[in-house]
Design an enzyme around this catalytic site. Structure first.
Site, short mmCIF file in Angstrom:
data_model
loop_
_atom_site.label_atom_id
_atom_site.label_comp_id
_atom_site.label_asym_id
_atom_site.label_seq_id
_atom_site.Cartn_x
_atom_site.Cartn_y
_atom_site.Cartn_z
N ASN A 89 4.44 8.07 4.86
CA ASN A 89 4.08 7.76 3.83
C ASN A 89 4.90 6.86 2.86
OD1 ASN A 89 3.41 10.24 0.46
ND2 ASN A 89 5.89 9.30 1.17
N TYR A 154 -3.58 -3.92 -0.91
CA TYR A 154 -2.93 -2.49 -0.35
C TYR A 154 -4.97 -1.86 -0.29
CZ TYR A 154 -2.40 2.03 -1.28
OH TYR A 154 -1.96 3.48 -1.79
N ALA A 155 -6.06 -1.68 -0.05
CA ALA A 155 -6.92 -1.44 0.56
C ALA A 155 -7.22 -1.71 2.05
CB ALA A 155 -8.18 -1.98 -0.40
#
Length: 246
Positions: A89, A154-155
């Protein structure tokens, strides 16, 4: 209890979605290792959860550092003797448009969000194989599926997490290990709460359910994929996004 007797490592567990998952898993009977880089937040949250009677132990880790991850896994095995669930996570953002993005910020996000997932999974998987099974859940994002303005780094990592999830599902399924991913949409974490109210309303307006997700919404998806209820769910990317792209 759906996770009675299970041992779960949850990275990025000291805040936001990870913290909600730590509490949710503990409520369902798991022994939870709250793994996070933020030592102060981790110790504070560990104390609060233990006051509630939850079996949560904080462990500081830098997922981008292989030695740190190896130490986390070793200490978990020393204390509990097994690892049943790994929730990858942990993640960071360092947003900027393509032409303005600092290469160092691009690399830092890759180090945590992508290499960190690889490091943790490679360290844990052999022990799950030896035990005859386990559950690995990776955190992607709708940004990794559809892209998002100002999030090249990030993508890219979240799209790559989908590819790794499907690859590991092919490799580890025959070893008794379920590998899946969760792709959250816009979620009302503390970081989002600091944004201007008009931006938050704009974010909610593109969601079919007309609200941001709650950390608990994502934690419940993790719980399903970590439990025996999902034993035949494998190589799947579960979108928990309120219908953001319907």
């Amino acid at each position: 209890m759906r996770l009675a007797g299970k041992v779960a490592i949850i990275t990025g567990g000291a805040n936001g979605i990870g913290l909600a998952a730590c509490e949710r898993f503990a409520e369902e009977g798991a022994s939870v290792i709250m793994a996070d880089f933020d030592e102060q937040a981790g110790k504070e949250q560990e104390a609060l959860l233990k006051e509630k009677g939850h079996g949560v132990t904080f462990a500081q880790v830098n997922v981008a550092d292989r030695e740190s991850v190896a130490s986390l896994v070793e200490k978990t095995l020393e204390q509990y003797g097994k690892i049943d669930v790994l929730i990858n996570n942990a993640g960071i953002t360092k947003d900027a448009t393509l032409l303005k993005m600092d290469p160092a910020d691009f690399q830092r996000v890759l180090d945590v969000n992508l290499t960190g997932v690889f490091n943790c999974t490679q360290a844990v998987a052999p022990h799950m194989i030896e035990a005859g099974g386990g559950k690995i859940i990776n955190t992607s994002s709708v940004s990794g599926v559809y892209g998002n303005f100002g999030q090249t780094n990030y993508a890219a990592t979240k799209a790559a997490v989908v590819g790794m999830t499907k690859t590991w599902a092919k490799e580890l399924g025959r070893k008794g290990i379920n590998v899946n991913a969760v792709a959250p949409g816009f979620t009302a974490t503390a970081m989002v709460a600091k944004m201007p109210e008009n931006i938050i309303k704009q974010m909610a307006s593109v969601v079919s359910l007309q609200r941001l997700g709650k950390p608990e919404d994502i934690a419940n998806a993790y719980l399903f994929l970590a439990s025996s209820e999902s034993d035949y769910v494998h190589g799947h990317v579960l979108h928990v996004d309120g219908g953001i792209m319907m």
